[in-house]
Structure formats: C-alpha cells, structure tokens
Design a protein around this motif. Structure first.
Motif, PDB file in Angstrom:
ATOM      1  N   ASN A   7       0.814  -1.223   0.000  1.00  0.00           N
ATOM      2  CA  ASN A   7       0.000   0.000   0.000  1.00  0.00           C
ATOM      3  C   ASN A   7       0.849   1.275   0.000  1.00  0.00           C
ATOM      4  OD1 ASN A   7      -2.635   1.099  -0.084  1.00  0.00           O
ATOM      5  ND2 ASN A   7      -2.536   1.592   2.105  1.00  0.00           N
ATOM      6  N   LEU A   8       1.901   1.251  -0.808  1.00  0.00           N
ATOM      7  CA  LEU A   8       2.750   2.434  -0.956  1.00  0.00           C
ATOM      8  C   LEU A   8       2.125   3.350  -2.006  1.00  0.00           C
ATOM      9  CD1 LEU A   8       5.398   3.948  -0.319  1.00  0.00           C
ATOM     10  CD2 LEU A   8       6.462   2.642  -2.184  1.00  0.00           C
ATOM     11  N   LYS A   9       1.748   4.559  -1.612  1.00  0.00           N
ATOM     12  CA  LYS A   9       1.038   5.469  -2.499  1.00  0.00           C
ATOM     13  C   LYS A   9       1.994   6.506  -3.075  1.00  0.00           C
ATOM     14  CE  LYS A   9      -3.287   4.767   0.003  1.00  0.00           C
ATOM     15  NZ  LYS A   9      -4.390   5.382   0.763  1.00  0.00           N
ATOM     16  N   ILE A  10       1.948   6.648  -4.407  1.00  0.00           N
ATOM     17  CA  ILE A  10       2.816   7.572  -5.129  1.00  0.00           C
ATOM     18  C   ILE A  10       1.941   8.547  -5.903  1.00  0.00           C
ATOM     19  CG2 ILE A  10       4.698   7.816  -6.789  1.00  0.00           C
ATOM     20  CD1 ILE A  10       5.468   6.200  -4.318  1.00  0.00           C
ATOM     21  N   GLY A  11       2.037   9.826  -5.579  1.00  0.00           N
ATOM     22  CA  GLY A  11       1.241  10.834  -6.255  1.00  0.00           C
ATOM     23  C   GLY A  11       1.683  11.061  -7.692  1.00  0.00           C
ATOM     24  N   LEU A  12       0.868  11.766  -8.445  1.00  0.00           N
ATOM     25  CA  LEU A  12       1.166  11.999  -9.859  1.00  0.00           C
ATOM     26  C   LEU A  12       2.470  12.760 -10.058  1.00  0.00           C
ATOM     27  CD1 LEU A  12      -2.364  12.926 -11.278  1.00  0.00           C
ATOM     28  CD2 LEU A  12      -1.178  10.722 -11.399  1.00  0.00           C
ATOM     29  N   ALA A  39      -8.170   6.126  -8.706  1.00  0.00           N
ATOM     30  CA  ALA A  39      -8.716   7.404  -9.173  1.00  0.00           C
ATOM     31  C   ALA A  39     -10.154   7.572  -8.705  1.00  0.00           C
ATOM     32  CB  ALA A  39      -8.637   7.473 -10.696  1.00  0.00           C
ATOM     33  N   ARG A  40     -10.485   6.950  -7.585  1.00  0.00           N
ATOM     34  CA  ARG A  40     -11.851   6.984  -7.083  1.00  0.00           C
ATOM     35  C   ARG A  40     -12.195   8.352  -6.494  1.00  0.00           C
ATOM     36  NH1 ARG A  40     -11.523   2.037  -3.052  1.00  0.00           N
ATOM     37  NH2 ARG A  40      -9.508   3.084  -2.730  1.00  0.00           N
ATOM     38  N   GLY A  41     -13.464   8.676  -6.603  1.00  0.00           N
ATOM     39  CA  GLY A  41     -13.955   9.899  -5.979  1.00  0.00           C
ATOM     40  C   GLY A  41     -13.373  11.152  -6.603  1.00  0.00           C
ATOM     41  N   ASN A  42     -13.252  12.182  -5.789  1.00  0.00           N
ATOM     42  CA  ASN A  42     -12.769  13.473  -6.280  1.00  0.00           C
ATOM     43  C   ASN A  42     -11.330  13.762  -5.884  1.00  0.00           C
ATOM     44  OD1 ASN A  42     -15.245  14.316  -7.526  1.00  0.00           O
ATOM     45  ND2 ASN A  42     -16.079  14.653  -5.468  1.00  0.00           N
ATOM     46  N   LYS A  43     -10.670  12.792  -5.281  1.00  0.00           N
ATOM     47  CA  LYS A  43      -9.291  13.031  -4.868  1.00  0.00           C
ATOM     48  C   LYS A  43      -8.345  12.932  -6.060  1.00  0.00           C
ATOM     49  CE  LYS A  43      -8.285   8.204  -3.651  1.00  0.00           C
ATOM     50  NZ  LYS A  43      -7.867   7.302  -2.563  1.00  0.00           N
ATOM     51  N   THR A  44      -7.142  13.434  -5.875  1.00  0.00           N
ATOM     52  CA  THR A  44      -6.124  13.350  -6.922  1.00  0.00           C
ATOM     53  C   THR A  44      -5.736  11.892  -7.133  1.00  0.00           C
ATOM     54  OG1 THR A  44      -5.248  15.514  -6.325  1.00  0.00           O
ATOM     55  CG2 THR A  44      -3.817  14.078  -7.618  1.00  0.00           C
ATOM     56  N   PRO A  45      -5.714  11.398  -8.370  1.00  0.00           N
ATOM     57  CA  PRO A  45      -5.312  10.005  -8.608  1.00  0.00           C
ATOM     58  C   PRO A  45      -3.910   9.734  -8.064  1.00  0.00           C
ATOM     59  CG  PRO A  45      -6.295  10.942 -10.574  1.00  0.00           C
ATOM     60  CD  PRO A  45      -6.101  12.072  -9.622  1.00  0.00           C
ATOM     61  N   HIS A 287      -3.022  14.822 -17.399  1.00  0.00           N
ATOM     62  CA  HIS A 287      -1.710  14.613 -16.772  1.00  0.00           C
ATOM     63  C   HIS A 287      -0.911  13.573 -17.560  1.00  0.00           C
ATOM     64  CE1 HIS A 287       1.403  13.837 -13.794  1.00  0.00           C
ATOM     65  NE2 HIS A 287       0.990  14.926 -13.145  1.00  0.00           N
ATOM     66  N   PRO A 288       0.367  13.848 -17.845  1.00  0.00           N
ATOM     67  CA  PRO A 288       1.162  12.942 -18.695  1.00  0.00           C
ATOM     68  C   PRO A 288       1.372  11.548 -18.107  1.00  0.00           C
ATOM     69  CG  PRO A 288       2.542  14.665 -17.720  1.00  0.00           C
ATOM     70  CD  PRO A 288       1.125  15.051 -17.466  1.00  0.00           C
ATOM     71  N   LYS A 289       1.232  11.386 -16.801  1.00  0.00           N
ATOM     72  CA  LYS A 289       1.429  10.067 -16.212  1.00  0.00           C
ATOM     73  C   LYS A 289       0.186   9.188 -16.279  1.00  0.00           C
ATOM     74  CE  LYS A 289       5.219  10.838 -12.952  1.00  0.00           C
ATOM     75  NZ  LYS A 289       5.628  10.756 -11.520  1.00  0.00           N
ATOM     76  N   LEU A 290      -0.917   9.769 -16.691  1.00  0.00           N
ATOM     77  CA  LEU A 290      -2.162   9.011 -16.744  1.00  0.00           C
ATOM     78  C   LEU A 290      -2.406   8.519 -18.166  1.00  0.00           C
ATOM     79  CD1 LEU A 290      -4.432  11.248 -14.487  1.00  0.00           C
ATOM     80  CD2 LEU A 290      -3.365   9.057 -13.897  1.00  0.00           C
ATOM     81  N   SER A 291      -2.527   7.218 -18.295  1.00  0.00           N
ATOM     82  CA  SER A 291      -2.800   6.630 -19.603  1.00  0.00           C
ATOM     83  C   SER A 291      -4.294   6.687 -19.891  1.00  0.00           C
ATOM     84  CB  SER A 291      -2.314   5.182 -19.633  1.00  0.00           C
ATOM     85  OG  SER A 291      -2.969   4.430 -18.634  1.00  0.00           O
ATOM     86  N   ALA A 292      -4.695   6.210 -21.058  1.00  0.00           N
ATOM     87  CA  ALA A 292      -6.117   6.197 -21.428  1.00  0.00           C
ATOM     88  C   ALA A 292      -6.926   5.488 -20.349  1.00  0.00           C
ATOM     89  CB  ALA A 292      -6.289   5.503 -22.769  1.00  0.00           C
ATOM     90  N   ALA A 293      -7.950   6.151 -19.871  1.00  0.00           N
ATOM     91  CA  ALA A 293      -8.746   5.624 -18.754  1.00  0.00           C
ATOM     92  C   ALA A 293      -9.640   4.469 -19.202  1.00  0.00           C
ATOM     93  CB  ALA A 293      -9.601   6.739 -18.154  1.00  0.00           C
ATOM     94  N   ASN A 294      -9.874   3.552 -18.280  1.00  0.00           N
ATOM     95  CA  ASN A 294     -10.803   2.457 -18.559  1.00  0.00           C
ATOM     96  C   ASN A 294     -11.923   2.477 -17.524  1.00  0.00           C
ATOM     97  OD1 ASN A 294      -9.741   1.365 -16.222  1.00  0.00           O
ATOM     98  ND2 ASN A 294      -8.489  -0.148 -17.278  1.00  0.00           N
ATOM     99  N   TYR A 295     -12.797   1.491 -17.587  1.00  0.00           N
ATOM    100  CA  TYR A 295     -13.865   1.361 -16.610  1.00  0.00           C
ATOM    101  C   TYR A 295     -14.331  -0.082 -16.563  1.00  0.00           C
ATOM    102  CZ  TYR A 295     -16.833   1.786 -20.820  1.00  0.00           C
ATOM    103  OH  TYR A 295     -17.406   1.631 -22.061  1.00  0.00           O
ATOM    104  N   LYS A 296     -14.965  -0.431 -15.445  1.00  0.00           N
ATOM    105  CA  LYS A 296     -15.611  -1.730 -15.294  1.00  0.00           C
ATOM    106  C   LYS A 296     -16.948  -1.480 -14.630  1.00  0.00           C
ATOM    107  CE  LYS A 296     -14.144  -4.766 -12.244  1.00  0.00           C
ATOM    108  NZ  LYS A 296     -13.332  -5.820 -11.583  1.00  0.00           N
ATOM    109  N   LEU A 297     -18.022  -1.841 -15.312  1.00  0.00           N
ATOM    110  CA  LEU A 297     -19.360  -1.495 -14.849  1.00  0.00           C
ATOM    111  C   LEU A 297     -20.256  -2.726 -14.776  1.00  0.00           C
ATOM    112  CD1 LEU A 297     -19.794   1.673 -17.074  1.00  0.00           C
ATOM    113  CD2 LEU A 297     -19.436   1.679 -14.600  1.00  0.00           C
ATOM    114  N   THR A 298     -21.114  -2.744 -13.777  1.00  0.00           N
ATOM    115  CA  THR A 298     -22.085  -3.828 -13.648  1.00  0.00           C
ATOM    116  C   THR A 298     -23.428  -3.259 -13.211  1.00  0.00           C
ATOM    117  OG1 THR A 298     -21.496  -4.248 -11.326  1.00  0.00           O
ATOM    118  CG2 THR A 298     -20.336  -5.532 -13.016  1.00  0.00           C
ATOM    119  N   TYR A 299     -24.475  -3.951 -13.604  1.00  0.00           N
ATOM    120  CA  TYR A 299     -25.843  -3.593 -13.193  1.00  0.00           C
ATOM    121  C   TYR A 299     -26.605  -4.889 -13.001  1.00  0.00           C
ATOM    122  CZ  TYR A 299     -30.817  -2.576 -13.837  1.00  0.00           C
ATOM    123  OH  TYR A 299     -32.181  -2.536 -13.695  1.00  0.00           O
TER     124      TYR A 299
END
Length: 511
Positions: A7-12, A39-45, A287-299
């Motif tokens: 759980n080592l967290k590294i900012g952008l 990248a959950r919620g409104n916090k910085t990824p 941001h240059p460190k962020l690649s194309a975003a994906n998603y996983k959705l269920t209903y």
C-alpha cells in the motif's frame, strides 16, 4: 535483505524511487509485485504499489519455474491438441515444459498469413471461414486487445504472465492490476512461442481442421481432419474456441456429452477517449502520467435475476467486425499497446439462459439468428462489410440514427436502429443499465457515444461437460474439453490457465 512494502502510495508528481529512499536510504533493488491506479472519488489520482525492497547490495532474483519432467511411456501416443488459441498454446507449452511431446492441429494459418485474410475481410468484406478474427494461430484473443485481466483465482496466473514475458510481452504485465499486452505486441509474442514449441517437441499442423473424433467403446483413439488425415492418440485436448459451431454439431452427432449454459448478448459502446478520461480523472485528465482511462461497470436487476456488465473494455482502441460465418455481423474490440486511438470502447452485455434448455444448441441458434439480423440491418442500408451503429442517445429512445460521426471501426459503419435486434426484456435491461452507468459515471450517456451490433461472442452458450477430477469428457475417456469453446474459460488468461490444468492431468498419467 528483503522487506515487503504494501500500500505504498505515489502521487502523480512524485517518483517511486524517491519514496523508496525514505523507506531505506541504502536500498539496492526492488521488485514490483502489484501496481494499480486509485482514481476513485474526487481526490487526486495516485498509484498504489506492493513491492519487495532489497538492501545491502541484494538483487531481486529472476523468477523461474523449474518443472519436473517426464516422458511418454511406450504405450502412450503423443497427446493431440485441437486449436492454437490461449488454451491450446498453453496446454502445448506446459506439456513440452514437462518433457512431453505433443501434436497441435489448427484449422487456420500462422499469424502473418492470418493477418492478410483479416485485412481482406475488414477492407473488402471477403471472409475466410477457416481463418479470421476468431480462427487461426493465437485464437480470438490475438485480435481482442491482448488484455490479460481475469476474475479467476488460479495458481497458474503467475506462470502465464511469466511465460508471455519470456516470449516478448512487456514485463509490467507481471504486476499491473490490469495487465495488457496489446494486439500489436501479442502478434509478435505468439510466433516466438510457436518457434519454441516446435523446437521442443510440439509438431504443429496449420490449415488442418479437425473433422471428427475416432472412438472405440467410448474411448478416444484419435481424430480425422477435414482432408481425411488420421492422427492417433488416446488423449485429445479439445481447445477449439467459442466459434467452432460445425465441430460442436459433429461432436453431438458422436454422442459427446454437452449441455446448455448461460451466455451473453449485447452491444459494443464507443466514446471519445477524452470523455472517459474526464469522467474518470476529473481535472487531472491531461496529466502525462495518466494513460487512457478504462472502466468496469455492472448492473444487476435483482427482481429479475438479470445481470448486465461491461466486458473487453478497450481504452484507446478500435471497434472490429469479427464474423466467422458469411451473412452475419459480430462486433468486437481491440487496442494496441500504446492505447493511443482517440476512442474508447467496451462490450455491454446481458447474461441470460438459452431459450430452450432442452435443446443444447438453442443458444447457438439464437446467436446465429441475431448475427444474421444484424447483417440484414447493414445490407438494408446498402452496406456489405460495415457494422450497424446508432447513437447511444437514439438507442435509448428507440430512434434510428442517420449519418453518424466518425468512429474507430476499421470496416466503417451504417446508421440504423439496433433496438429490433433484441427482445423487449433485453432492450429494457440494456437501457436500464446505461442509465445506471450514467449515474455512476456522469456523462456516460454522451451525445457522441455510439453503439454497435452485435456483441455475441463474449462466451460460448454450451458446455462440453467434463469430470471435475480427471477433466475428461463425461462421455468419452481421453477427451479433454478445454478453454472458452468448452465453456470453462472467458478470456486469454483464464483460457491459458485451463490449458495448463488439462496438460497437468495428462502429465500425471506419465509418471
């Protein structure tokens, strides 16, 4: 000396090695065990790592799998593997790594020739039923993004990733939470893997379609090909893939036990990649460190026990037409390693039971019917190779789309109304799911989003049932149903692991 850090967290705007120096100023090496993006919620990824940190001059050792070897007993013929998709290739790899020679039969061609046939189909609509997006060296996964994401828990996952890296895949697939080779890179990996197999005891026959089994008193004794050639063996691994419709019918005629199973039907949805990036990354989407975003959705509609989910999500990808039969349309998706297409696409599918549980082929019949209807939508608009498409907003209100914006489809599109493809209950569940997805990802229902028909090959609607212990067919000793076509996998990694499972069962017989 080794120390595990979780759980080592590294900012952008932070660097991993600078953070590691704070943990141990004299660290000498490290091995990343897992890396994910939060990248959950409104916090910085931020990136989240689990790793081993080495100090006092120690180096991270190379991961090696030292497998005990055996050899074929004199009374045991070489196992035959039918199909060179992930299940077949990894069954062959595990066997030769165990010292066991084998024979692999593939109805299509090697990758280079396969690419030529696929290009002719995408550009001109000329379909080769034996060599296409689903058939040929590498299987369907070769043209479905090279994604290695899996929901299964298997002790063989680490081995699969390690071997793909060995043959040229990026090292990062061994630790990324969403590992991805890319369609461009996996096409280079598979031929190297093939060369290794051939150099270590696997004889591969391309353009060799299995026609039927040879049996004696319920036991497998070999196979016969479409050209009449006979291969003898008491051990046949059936890794034919989810689109081997003719073979499924032949197996049924030979009284191979099989049963219906739930499967999925739906659409492929595409957005501008920037839209998905902004939804997922908010103000940091550039941001240059962020690649194309994906998603996983269920209903899940709990009242009706119906599930809708995203599948084969392709950030920075392309929508494909991937039929295996003339007069049909099937949609699929892929993306290359860099994921630098300006579009993002994903299957959105509804899981349901086959229409008639008493007819083992009712799911296949339904799949064929809806694929033919999709093709008719294209020809009704004057097309012959395009995908039928519609704006997502039009699909929701059951309105035909006219001229569409440009999409990533390599075969083009025709504007139509996709609603009539589906029974009312499936239409309703898809629309409910889109509304739910939009509540989870504000902006998912976007004016530029398009849907394509029909997404029908996410899974096989039959299972060639096998014994839980021996992994042999319930009806035919020596037949090992394997991978997606047998109903025991759903994706590259799970199919590869299943191929290994079967290979290990054969290996146990040689000891």
């Amino acid at each position: 000396m080794k120390k595990k850090i979780s759980n080592l967290k590294i900012g952008l705007d932070e660097e991993l090695e600078e953070k590691l120096k704070l943990k141990d100023p004299n660290f000498s090496d490290y091995r990343v065990l897992k890396k994910s993006l939060d990248a959950r919620g409104n916090k910085t990824p931020e990136f989240v790592y689990t790793l081993d940190l080495y100090s006092r001059g120690a180096k991270a050792p190379k991961i090696k799998f030292n497998l005990e070897k055996s050899k074929l007993p004199k009374n045991m013929e070489k196992p035959i593997i039918v199909g060179s998709g992930p299940a077949g290739l990894f069954a062959a790899l595990r066997l030769v790594e165990r010292g066991i020679s084998c024979i692999l039969l593939e109805q299509g061609t090697q990758t280079k020739e396969r690419l030529k046939d696929i290009a002719q189909y995408w550009r001109k609509g000329h379909l080769n039923p034996d060599n296409n997006v689903c058939h040929g060296e590498g299987g369907a996964g070769l043209f479905s993004d090279g994604k290695l994401i899996t929901r299964i828990k298997s002790p063989h996952i680490e081995y699969v990733m390690n071997q793909l890296v060995r043959f040229g895949a990026p090292e990062e697939i061994e630790y990324l939470s969403n590992p991805h080779v890319g369609s461009d890179k996996i096409r280079r990996v598979i031929p190297i893997m093939r060369d290794y197999l051939e150099a270590n005891g696997c004889t591969i026959h391309f353009n060799t379609k299995m026609e039927k089994l040879i049996t004696a008193n319920g036991n497998i004794t070999g196979v016969i090909t479409a050209k009449g050639k006979q291969f003898n063996s008491n051990h046949v691994v059936l890794a034919c893939g989810h689109s081997a419709t003719d073979l499924f019918h032949t197996l049924k005629e030979q009284d191979v036990y099989m049963e219906t199973k739930p499967f999925a039907i739906g659409l492929r949805v595409e957005h501008p990649q920037d839209v998905i990036n902004q939804i997922q990354y908010k103000k940091h989407y550039n941001h240059p460190k962020l690649s194309a975003a994906n998603y996983k959705l269920t209903y899940n509609n709990t009242d009706k026990s119906v599930g809708v989910y995203s599948f084969c999500m392709c950030p920075g990808g392309f929508v494909l037409t991937s039929s295996t039969e003339a007069g049909t349309v099937v949609s699929n998706g892929m993306s290359n390693y860099r994921r630098n297409s300006p579009y993002a696409n994903s299957a959105i599918v509804v899981t349901f039971d086959p229409p008639d549980i008493n007819d083992v082929f009712s799911g296949l019949k339904y799949r064929s019917k809806i694929e033919k209807q999709a093709y008719k939508l294209v020809t009704n608009e004057g097309g012959n190779r395009e995908l039928p498409a519609q704006y997502l907003t039009d699909f929701i209100i059951n309105k035909k789309s006219g001229q569409l914006d440009k999409s990533s489809s390599l075969s083009g599109t025709v504007g139509t109304n996709l609603n009539p493809l589906f029974p009312d209950k499936i239409q309703t569940e898809l629309k409910n799911a889109f509304e739910k997805f939009n509540s989870n990802m504000k902006g998912f229902i976007h004016e530029k989003a398009q849907v394509f028909g029909v997404e029908s090959r996410t899974s096989c609607p039959i299972r060639i049932t096998r014994d839980k212990d021996s992994l042999e067919s319930l009806s035919h000793s020596g037949l090992y149903p394997c991978g997606e076509g047998a109903g025991y996998a759903g994706g590259i990694t799970s199919a590869a692991c299943d191929g290994i499972n079967v290979a290990e069962k054969i290996y146990e017989l040689t000891k």
